[in-house]
Design a protein around this motif. Structure first.
Motif, mmCIF file in Angstrom:
data_model
loop_
_atom_site.group_PDB
_atom_site.id
_atom_site.type_symbol
_atom_site.label_atom_id
_atom_site.label_comp_id
_atom_site.label_asym_id
_atom_site.label_seq_id
_atom_site.Cartn_x
_atom_site.Cartn_y
_atom_site.Cartn_z
ATOM 1 N N TRP A 151 44.313 45.938 40.702
ATOM 2 C CA TRP A 151 43.947 44.352 41.361
ATOM 3 C C TRP A 151 44.770 43.398 40.461
ATOM 4 C CZ3 TRP A 151 41.318 46.880 37.181
ATOM 5 C CH2 TRP A 151 41.005 46.104 36.007
ATOM 6 N N SER A 152 44.899 42.255 40.995
ATOM 7 C CA SER A 152 45.322 41.194 40.409
ATOM 8 C C SER A 152 44.650 39.713 40.846
ATOM 9 C CB SER A 152 46.805 40.879 40.469
ATOM 10 O OG SER A 152 47.255 40.735 41.942
ATOM 11 N N ALA A 199 40.014 43.490 46.548
ATOM 12 C CA ALA A 199 41.041 43.450 45.639
ATOM 13 C C ALA A 199 41.569 44.882 45.934
ATOM 14 C CB ALA A 199 40.648 43.867 44.185
ATOM 15 N N ARG A 200 42.911 45.101 45.612
ATOM 16 C CA ARG A 200 43.571 46.312 45.943
ATOM 17 C C ARG A 200 42.897 47.593 45.402
ATOM 18 N NH1 ARG A 200 49.053 47.802 44.155
ATOM 19 N NH2 ARG A 200 49.042 48.706 46.270
ATOM 20 N N GLY A 201 42.950 48.588 46.115
ATOM 21 C CA GLY A 201 42.335 49.537 45.405
ATOM 22 C C GLY A 201 42.599 50.968 46.444
ATOM 23 N N ARG A 202 42.000 52.096 45.872
ATOM 24 C CA ARG A 202 41.959 53.386 46.737
ATOM 25 C C ARG A 202 40.909 53.905 47.213
ATOM 26 N NH1 ARG A 202 42.957 59.116 46.066
ATOM 27 N NH2 ARG A 202 42.136 58.876 43.940
ATOM 28 N N PRO A 275 28.861 41.952 40.396
ATOM 29 C CA PRO A 275 30.129 41.932 40.926
ATOM 30 C C PRO A 275 30.612 40.207 41.074
ATOM 31 C CG PRO A 275 28.602 42.537 42.623
ATOM 32 C CD PRO A 275 27.927 42.573 41.265
ATOM 33 N N ARG A 276 29.567 39.247 40.956
ATOM 34 C CA ARG A 276 29.807 37.891 41.214
ATOM 35 C C ARG A 276 30.803 37.565 40.021
ATOM 36 N NH1 ARG A 276 26.916 32.966 43.428
ATOM 37 N NH2 ARG A 276 25.349 34.296 44.110
ATOM 38 N N GLU A 277 30.598 38.029 38.754
ATOM 39 C CA GLU A 277 31.311 37.630 37.625
ATOM 40 C C GLU A 277 32.605 37.735 38.028
ATOM 41 O OE1 GLU A 277 30.880 39.746 33.736
ATOM 42 O OE2 GLU A 277 31.577 37.801 32.927
ATOM 43 N N TRP A 278 32.929 39.020 38.725
ATOM 44 C CA TRP A 278 34.496 39.258 38.924
ATOM 45 C C TRP A 278 35.393 38.283 39.761
ATOM 46 C CZ3 TRP A 278 37.633 43.375 36.805
ATOM 47 C CH2 TRP A 278 36.938 44.192 35.631
ATOM 48 N N THR A 279 34.317 37.504 40.583
ATOM 49 C CA THR A 279 34.729 36.561 41.735
ATOM 50 C C THR A 279 35.047 35.259 41.093
ATOM 51 O OG1 THR A 279 32.645 35.930 42.575
ATOM 52 C CG2 THR A 279 33.884 37.878 43.637
ATOM 53 N N GLU A 280 34.600 35.135 39.821
ATOM 54 C CA GLU A 280 34.487 33.729 39.076
ATOM 55 C C GLU A 280 35.298 33.773 37.924
ATOM 56 O OE1 GLU A 280 30.335 33.056 38.835
ATOM 57 O OE2 GLU A 280 30.046 32.411 40.812
ATOM 58 N N ARG A 281 35.677 34.924 37.408
ATOM 59 C CA ARG A 281 36.334 35.210 36.002
ATOM 60 C C ARG A 281 37.368 35.914 36.260
ATOM 61 N NH1 ARG A 281 33.379 38.381 30.917
ATOM 62 N NH2 ARG A 281 35.496 38.377 29.429
ATOM 63 N N LEU A 282 38.505 35.690 35.683
ATOM 64 C CA LEU A 282 39.722 36.343 35.767
ATOM 65 C C LEU A 282 39.862 37.406 34.801
ATOM 66 C CD1 LEU A 282 43.109 34.018 36.111
ATOM 67 C CD2 LEU A 282 41.971 35.790 37.529
ATOM 68 N N PHE A 283 40.047 38.528 35.203
ATOM 69 C CA PHE A 283 40.273 39.770 34.382
ATOM 70 C C PHE A 283 41.744 40.445 34.625
ATOM 71 C CE2 PHE A 283 35.684 39.683 35.235
ATOM 72 C CZ PHE A 283 35.068 40.018 33.840
ATOM 73 N N ASP A 284 42.639 39.530 34.514
ATOM 74 C CA ASP A 284 43.867 39.795 34.735
ATOM 75 C C ASP A 284 44.721 40.419 33.494
ATOM 76 O OD1 ASP A 284 45.086 40.036 37.062
ATOM 77 O OD2 ASP A 284 45.586 37.804 37.260
#
Ligand SMILES: [Zn+2]
Length: 284
Positions: A151-152, A199-202, A275-284
């Protein structure tokens, strides 16, 4: 967001060669139950296979740039508040170096919700089918992770609708007392609403389960997975690579559900997190 630093230093060896001194950065400095902790460190010396372990759960550190490493650690919504001491292990100079990563968990606030069950839904609980179906999901999201971060940027919401149950809500099914926290977020809309990849994934699992209807599990790399339940129709099959926005399935009310909705779960280092945290915080 505040970042805590915990210093780890090793004793001098008899030979005089000193292992690297590592400073762990904890982000955030105090993590709320149900959220994700990011642990980073920099090592000037060449090291291999750094990992952290707590209560039989492990997370690998992955290299982000030369000498810089990062791990994502999921905290259960049921984790008790207080200081946690994870075991840190790394291979340096052909020896295993062991230390401790200490971090603090604070309690989250989760509402209680009551879910009525039909007779056939209640049977899924009493027959053990629900336990079996949960194990099938867990086998998919607890498999050895791929090291590549697929993901990015931010994760995007996988569908539209209203949030009918938040992550971590303590649920009382039928007349049972409130039990474990809700393992994901429920987004309700009309049957047939399109569900797409956040996000990108398999796709590592796509099958029908009695308790959850059509279920899809996506792997995003580095121990991060998401899954999607109760779908009336799956639109992705195992082995598919999905881009952001690629179809996953159509919303339904299959399995243990009181109306059409998507159950969206996020898994980090083997633990379900909000999961909401991952829509509001960057884990890049
Ligand atoms: Zn749900």
């Amino acid at each position: 967001m505040a970042v805590a630093v915990c210093l780890m230093s090793f004793p001098l060896r008899a030979s005089g060669r000193r292992p690297p001194e590592l400073r762990f950065e904890l982000d955030p400095s105090t993590v709320t139950a149900g959220r994700t902790l990011v642990v980073r460190f920099h090592s000037p010396a060449r090291i291999m296979n750094p990992r952290m372990t707590l209560n039989d759960r492990s997370a690998e550190f992955y290299s982000v740039s030369t000498g810089s490493w990062r791990a994502f650690w999921g905290i259960s919504c049921q984790e008790s508040p207080g200081v946690k001491n994870a075991r840190f292990e790394v291979l340096w100079n052909k020896r295993v170096i062991v230390s401790t990563i200490s971090f603090t968990v604070e309690a989250g606030t989760f509402p209680v919700s009551h879910i009525p069950l039909t007779k056939s839904q209640n049977n899924l609980f009493t027959s053990g089918q629900l336990t079996d179906d949960n194990e099938i999901l867990a086998a998919a999201y607890k498999k050895a992770p791929i090291p590549r971060k697929m993901w990015s940027g931010y994760f995007v919401w996988p569908t539209t609708g209203v949030v009918s149950s938040v992550f971590g809500a303590r649920r009382s099914y039928g007349r049972r007392p409130p039990g474990s926290g809700h393992s994901g977020m429920d987004i309700a809309n009309v049957e047939g609403t399109l569900i797409t990849a956040p996000a990108r994934g398999r796709v590592v699992l796509s099958r029908r389960l009695d308790s959850f209807g059509n279920a899809v599990v996506l792997e995003h790399g580095q121990g991060v997975f998401t899954y999607y339940l109760h779908m009336v129709k799956p639109l992705a099959k195992e082995g598919d690579f999905l881009e952001v926005g690629s179809p996953i399935g159509l919303m339904g009310k299959e399995g243990i559900a009181t109306g059409p909705h998507l159950h969206w779960s996020m898994v980090v280092s083997g633990e379900r997190v909000d999961p909401r945290e991952w829509t509001e915080r960057l884990f890049d």
